[in-house]
Design a protein around this motif. Sequence first.
Motif, PDB file in Angstrom:
ATOM      1  N   UNK A 185       0.829  -1.210   0.000  1.00 59.23           N
ATOM      2  CA  UNK A 185       0.000   0.000   0.000  1.00 59.23           C
ATOM      3  C   UNK A 185       0.859   1.254   0.000  1.00 59.23           C
ATOM      4  N   UNK A 186       2.029   1.184   0.641  1.00 61.85           N
ATOM      5  CA  UNK A 186       2.928   2.336   0.567  1.00 61.85           C
ATOM      6  C   UNK A 186       3.359   2.548  -0.881  1.00 61.85           C
ATOM      7  N   UNK A 225       1.728   1.618  -3.578  1.00 62.26           N
ATOM      8  CA  UNK A 225       0.587   2.104  -4.352  1.00 62.26           C
ATOM      9  C   UNK A 225       0.364   3.589  -4.097  1.00 62.26           C
ATOM     10  N   UNK A 226       0.470   3.979  -2.822  1.00 65.57           N
ATOM     11  CA  UNK A 226       0.276   5.390  -2.486  1.00 65.57           C
ATOM     12  C   UNK A 226       1.322   6.260  -3.151  1.00 65.57           C
ATOM     13  N   UNK A 227       2.585   5.792  -3.114  1.00 65.71           N
ATOM     14  CA  UNK A 227       3.666   6.537  -3.754  1.00 65.71           C
ATOM     15  C   UNK A 227       3.395   6.703  -5.239  1.00 65.71           C
ATOM     16  N   UNK A 234      -8.687  10.269  -4.320  1.00 64.83           N
ATOM     17  CA  UNK A 234      -8.818   8.818  -4.447  1.00 64.83           C
ATOM     18  C   UNK A 234      -8.046   8.131  -3.332  1.00 64.83           C
ATOM     19  N   UNK A 235      -6.793   8.547  -3.152  1.00 66.32           N
ATOM     20  CA  UNK A 235      -5.941   7.915  -2.159  1.00 66.32           C
ATOM     21  C   UNK A 235      -6.472   8.168  -0.760  1.00 66.32           C
ATOM     22  N   UNK A 236      -6.869   9.383  -0.531  1.00 74.26           N
ATOM     23  CA  UNK A 236      -7.303   9.736   0.816  1.00 74.26           C
ATOM     24  C   UNK A 236      -8.717   9.250   1.089  1.00 74.26           C
ATOM     25  N   UNK A 237      -9.353   8.665   0.069  1.00 71.31           N
ATOM     26  CA  UNK A 237     -10.654   8.056   0.305  1.00 71.31           C
ATOM     27  C   UNK A 237     -11.801   9.042   0.315  1.00 71.31           C
ATOM     28  N   UNK A 238     -11.513  10.296   0.069  1.00 70.79           N
ATOM     29  CA  UNK A 238     -12.613  11.258   0.007  1.00 70.79           C
ATOM     30  C   UNK A 238     -13.038  11.379  -1.436  1.00 70.79           C
ATOM     31  N   UNK A 239     -14.183  10.818  -1.729  1.00 77.28           N
ATOM     32  CA  UNK A 239     -14.599  10.805  -3.125  1.00 77.28           C
ATOM     33  C   UNK A 239     -15.881  11.586  -3.307  1.00 77.28           C
ATOM     34  N   UNK A 240     -16.098  12.545  -2.456  1.00 75.69           N
ATOM     35  CA  UNK A 240     -17.367  13.253  -2.557  1.00 75.69           C
ATOM     36  C   UNK A 240     -17.381  14.228  -3.725  1.00 75.69           C
ATOM     37  N   UNK A 241     -16.218  14.380  -4.380  1.00 77.68           N
ATOM     38  CA  UNK A 241     -16.231  15.156  -5.616  1.00 77.68           C
ATOM     39  C   UNK A 241     -16.236  16.655  -5.422  1.00 77.68           C
ATOM     40  N   UNK A 281       0.842   9.329  -5.772  1.00 75.70           N
ATOM     41  CA  UNK A 281       1.360  10.673  -5.507  1.00 75.70           C
ATOM     42  C   UNK A 281       2.298  11.113  -6.637  1.00 75.70           C
ATOM     43  N   UNK A 314      -8.219  15.007  -8.043  1.00 78.31           N
ATOM     44  CA  UNK A 314      -9.015  13.790  -8.167  1.00 78.31           C
ATOM     45  C   UNK A 314      -8.214  12.581  -7.689  1.00 78.31           C
TER      46      UNK A 314
END
Lengths: 429, 382
Positions: B100-101, B103-105, B250-257, B108, B246
């Motif tokens: 996951x690190x 993937x996150x990298x 995605x990474x931070x999980x906030x997808x409220x747009x 970013x 965007x």
Amino acid sequence: MNQFETVPQPAPSRIGIIEFERRARGLTGIVVKGFLLSLVTFSIYRFWYISNLRRFFWSRTIVAGSPAEYLGTGKELFLGFVVALAVLVPVYLVLFLLGFAIPTLAPFAAPISFLFLFVLGQYALFRGRRYRASRTRWRGIRLGQDGSGFAYAGRASLWWIATILTLGLAFPFMRAALERFRIDHTLVGQSRMHSTATGRSILLPWLMFYFVGLLPILASLLALLAASGFDLPSDLLIQDPATEKSKLIFNPAYAGTSLSLYGTIVVVAASVSIPLALILIPYYRAREIRAFLNATNLGAARLTSALRARQFYWPYFLYILALLGFLIALGIVFALLLPLLAEEKPTVATQATLLAATILLYLTTLLGFAVIYVRLVTLRLWHAVATTTRIENLPALEAVLASSRPPASGLNEGLADALDVGGAIEIGF
Amino acid sequence: METHSTTGTFFDGVTARPRPVTLRLTFRLEILGEDLRRDWSLLDLRVAETAPPLMRVLHAEGQESIEFADVAFGEALKARCPDLHRSERQGGLTRLVLWSVAAGMTVVLAALYGVPAASGLLAPLVPGALEAPLGRSVETQIVALLGDPPLCNEAPARAVLDRLTARLTEGMTKDGALPPVPQVSVRRHAVANAMALPGARVILLSDIVAKARNGDELAGILAHEFGHVAARDPIRAVITAGGTSFLLSLVLGDLTGSTVLVTIGQAAISAGYSRDAERAADAFAVAAVQRAGGDGAALAAILERITETEDEKPGATSFLRSHPFTAERAARIRALARTGQVSDRPSGAGILSEAEWQSLRGICPEPEGKGVGKKGAPSEKL
């Protein structure tokens, strides 16, 4: 080992109790590990963290002598989230581009997305519940849920429209109708649960909340709107020219008009009603949970709840006290750091220390908040609901047969997570 | 082998009926109850997570399970069953963290480098039909962020401005460098700034008109923004800002747009373009001003003046505004102006006549009251 006290007796009693150990050893470890690992994994670990939390809470809830069992895994939740992203990302892109492609739609882009995501969120809530039910096992029998998520989302949307049209009076009836839909589609093995929840049973607590917390604001707002002929001037509130801050004040141009009178009434009503509403929320929640649990049965066996509202206040009270204490402790640590800040010519080492201390302090704060919340609010609310619930006519449950239906997939909850609806642990059934 | 025994409950996994049984642990586990007799191999036992002293043991095949509350018996069972925790093995935690690190990298890095590269490729492909409404909505957002400054449209000044725009873009609209004629609007604002938006829109804030000492300086600023428009920098910035926020959400999980939309507006106004883009726009401006008969080096003068006054302003944000980059830019602009001097035209004659310049200066007449857009948005985008 006085094992004979806890082992179910050969002739089981007719009442089944639900036990929950409130000391919850090991819970803090789960929260700390979950928080730290979520931090380094760009919050991907949260799925495993949620699974660990659920496994903990489920296994400590002992229903009629037998602990519940949570069978879900973090991997399932994660895969569900990834799939949900694949569905949601195009939807978001379409919603986003729609605003640009059709200029007349642009002002409505935000409301349209909100409505769409609201309906999708209701769908996700129902499907997430299905996942949790199918990953719950008790006495070797899996729970389950059937019914269409879209049917639920449709009902929820219609009920919300009704609630808004009746200025909130339909709210308890909506809650009861949706509760009946959820419970009536919940299965224990092959046996279907049934709910006789009615809006009337929670009408009184709701009206109390409504008259104290909502009606004054709604009424004064309506009066303000009526006074302005339903055409509120956009410059009623302006930035305070005296302070140049973003503080809003009434436009002096409207001083002395009926608008300013009604505007003042709105402000007064809101400043009284909002704190009162916040204070009354736990009361309403406790009453609702009690009424709904009392309305739940499985064949001849039925649940009874003796939940008292004060059991819902105490956790929040302790939570606020603990937060204050924690903040004071942090403040003391910060005060100790102040001499470093005041230094005239900070060396590189001091600056590095300061930076590290700031980051550490920040993370400690977040971690502290998470631990305090889970231990004082989640745990105590769960304990309050669980231990006040009893099962009447327990032997009827023995007739429950396991179901051969395949368990629901983790995809169900992925959507709920991607939309950020439904917490990790939901109180109530 | 020592024999342990205790009492427990047996569940067959088919009904929810609890059946009291006696458990006997030898080299196998015997389960004895009414009409019930099981003899399980210790290799087949799996334990489920429970709070002590309760313990639940499942058979690896089938749905049968037993529960008991005897710590000593549980310890003996643990000692004799090698695979008791096999199903619960929490293996792969390190792998999970590392992946996951990684993937996150990746996300970013994609947001920092991939998205700008991709938007560079995408920007020329955006059709005008899509860019025009986009520009309109970005302008609405930016005007709102600036605090709704009023539009300045004094008719004589407007005519001069339109003539200036036409002269600066003359010859460029034909060869396709500057697709449509830019729409220049002037708004009353106390920050000296100008910005180029998608859809060939340029906003001039009134303070920059006030700070300019002659027509060539203002022409330099305008031409610089036209340079951004010609290079399609605004649409590229919008695509980059949108894509980056965007991806990050995605990474931070906030997808409220909603955050995506807000970020685009903010990025478009506050984040400057890359240095290369600024240099290209400067070169474009020098060439355009000189072609129109003005002094290309005037842009350097106004740039330095604006940076100086910004630096003098006290406040926490001042260090963000001072940039040594201005000195470098001014030097480059002067060098370009010297080498690109069109010999047959005398430099310094000015792109606008004195009368025209005085007329243009009056585009934002002082209003009676105090203007609203007093608070300046933190932006430096020249």
